[in-house]
Design a protein around this motif. Structure first.
Motif, PDB file in Angstrom:
ATOM      1  N   ASP A 123     -29.125-106.093   7.718  1.00 42.80           N
ATOM      2  CA  ASP A 123     -29.770-107.013   8.662  1.00 42.80           C
ATOM      3  C   ASP A 123     -30.535-106.247   9.747  1.00 42.80           C
ATOM      4  N   ALA A 154     -19.768-102.304  14.416  1.00 42.62           N
ATOM      5  CA  ALA A 154     -20.990-102.282  13.619  1.00 42.62           C
ATOM      6  C   ALA A 154     -21.761-101.015  13.960  1.00 42.62           C
ATOM      7  N   CYS A 166     -20.148-101.568   8.631  1.00 45.89           N
ATOM      8  CA  CYS A 166     -19.237-102.313   9.486  1.00 45.89           C
ATOM      9  C   CYS A 166     -17.832-101.798   9.231  1.00 45.89           C
ATOM     10  N   THR A 175     -14.400-105.530  15.134  1.00 45.10           N
ATOM     11  CA  THR A 175     -15.190-104.842  14.109  1.00 45.10           C
ATOM     12  C   THR A 175     -16.161-103.921  14.819  1.00 45.10           C
ATOM     13  N   ASP A 192     -20.133-111.540  12.378  1.00 46.22           N
ATOM     14  CA  ASP A 192     -20.005-110.916  11.072  1.00 46.22           C
ATOM     15  C   ASP A 192     -21.353-110.321  10.659  1.00 46.22           C
ATOM     16  N   PRO A 193     -21.683-109.141  11.216  1.00 46.59           N
ATOM     17  CA  PRO A 193     -22.983-108.576  10.891  1.00 46.59           C
ATOM     18  C   PRO A 193     -23.044-108.180   9.408  1.00 46.59           C
ATOM     19  N   ARG A 194     -24.206-108.361   8.810  1.00 47.05           N
ATOM     20  CA  ARG A 194     -24.354-108.006   7.395  1.00 47.05           C
ATOM     21  C   ARG A 194     -25.142-106.722   7.238  1.00 47.05           C
ATOM     22  N   ILE A 195     -24.669-105.904   6.348  1.00 48.43           N
ATOM     23  CA  ILE A 195     -25.340-104.627   6.120  1.00 48.43           C
ATOM     24  C   ILE A 195     -26.780-104.892   5.689  1.00 48.43           C
TER      25      ILE A 195
END
Ligand SMILES: Nc1ncnc2c1ncn2[C@@H]1O[C@H](COP(=O)(O)OP(=O)(O)OP(=O)(O)O)[C@@H](O)[C@H]1O
Ligand SMILES: [Mg+2]
Length: 356
Positions: free
Chosen positions: A336, A312, A303, A310, A331-334
């Motif tokens: 996922d 992604a 991200c 942001t 808020d993407p999480r690494i």
């Protein structure tokens, strides 16, 4: 709108080397046309042939419908501005701007008026008595513009005039150049290798690649309907998906079937053969979803915080990465698992014949 300037098969070779392929362009009266392309693609050479400083190897140039291919540079009614300001260091700002008018034997009162007008236009009137060494880079570039504008050429050629300025000043000067173009009403041909600058300034962009014109179109057309892979990748950020046609309306991409009906460009490209097809999706056209709702699936790889949003980067099954612009609250999480989706009309199927 009438045609101000036209090239017909205008080209340049140096021995065996082709610097500009025979080129046909029509520039409209009052237009802002930008020659955009990577280094060495022939932008300056084309501009110099129009200015008369480089003699063409083939073709013709017409100005106001008149043959001008071999007209002397000073007799073409063309003004030039380059990246190096080339101001005379021993002359004041005022004298620098007046220089061309003196050469053209302007009568004194007319000359003073023209200098005043030009200095006002570039907002440098209060600096008239300074010397170039007492000015910043941006101010010197304004004087170079004023010197060109002062005698009111109807065509103005600019070759990377903002190339030496820092980013902030460049952006400010871009808006200024747009304003001046409107005020002057002259036809501008502007060279840059900076795509953002080209998008900001131009009525139309002539995208050049390897000595030839890749696409000539408005900024919007070029961004939304690039005619080739090169154009898609040169202008803006892009995700290019590669796949084979399953049938007239479906493409096999990343192990999934992607529906093509509704895609920009699909209506003119329905041929199924074994060539690779390419679909372009801009990062701002894509959204993240649950994997089950995605046209594609992948894993969040990275991200990048860009201030206003942001980006992604999603690792697709093939290993390729797909970039999605996300609003800040997403808020993407690494790591996922995510789906990626987009509206069909925001994707562009590139014409198959344009592929390398
Ligand atoms: N006088 C010359 N003799 C031989 N080759 C030349 C000459 N002038 C230019 N070229 C070649 O022609 C090609 C096009 O050059 P040109 O200066 O038009 O590129 P450009 O698009 O303006 O690049 P840049 O963005 O780097 O300024 C280049 O490969 C260059 O080396
Ligand atoms: Mg150049």
């Amino acid at each position: 709108m009438s045609v101000k300037l036209e090239t017909r098969g205008l080209g340049k070779t140096y021995g065996q080397f082709v610097a500009v392929q025979p080129t046909d362009i029509q520039v409209r009266e009052g237009e802002f046309l930008t020659l955009l392309g990577p280094s060495g693609s022939g932008k300056s050479t084309l501009l110099q042939m129009i200015s008369g400083l480089v003699p063409p190897s083939s073709g013709q140039l017409l100005i106001d419908g008149q043959e001008a291919t071999h007209t002397a540079p000073g007799k073409r009614g063309i003004g030039l501005v380059f990246q190096s300001y080339a101001l005379f260091p021993h002359m004041s700002v005022r004298d620098n701007v007046a220089y061309g008018l003196r050469m053209r034997k302007y009568e004194k009162r007319k000359l003073e008026e023209a200098v005043d007008d030009a200095l006002t236009m570039v907002r440098m009137h209060e600096f008239a008595h300074r010397y170039p060494s007492e000015l910043s880079g941006g101010q010197q570039q304004r004087i170079a513009l004023a010197r060109c504008f002062a005698y009111r050429p109807s065509i103005i050629l600019l070759d990377e005039p903002l190339g030496a300025l820092d980013k902030n000043l460049r952006e400010h000067m871009q808006l200024e150049i747009r304003r001046m173009h409107k005020e002057l009403g002259a036809t501008f041909i502007y060279v840059t290798h900076d795509q953002e600058e080209a998008l900001t300034l131009s009525d139309r962009i002539c995208l050049m690649n390897k000595a030839r014109i890749e696409q000539l179109a408005t900024p919007q057309e070029l961004y939304d309907r690039p005619a080739s892979l090169f154009a898609a990748e040169f202008i803006g950020h892009s995700n290019v998906l590669q796949g084979k046609r399953e049938n007239a309306t479906q493409l096999n991409v990343e192990g999934r079937l992607l529906e093509l009906s509704g895609c920009v460009g699909h209506e003119t490209s329905t041929q199924v053969d074994n060539r690779d097809n390419f679909v372009l999706v801009r990062p701002e056209a894509a959204r993240l979803t649950e994997p089950s709702a995605g046209l594609l699936v992948g894993k969040v790889d990275e991200c990048v915080f860009l201030g206003s949003d942001t980006r992604a980067l999603i690792r697709l099954p093939s290993g390729a990465r797909f970039s999605v612009r996300c609003a800040r609250h997403i808020d993407p999480r690494i790591g996922d698992d995510v789906g990626i989706t987009w509206d069909a009309h925001r994707a562009t199927l590139l014409p198959a014949q344009a592929q390398p």
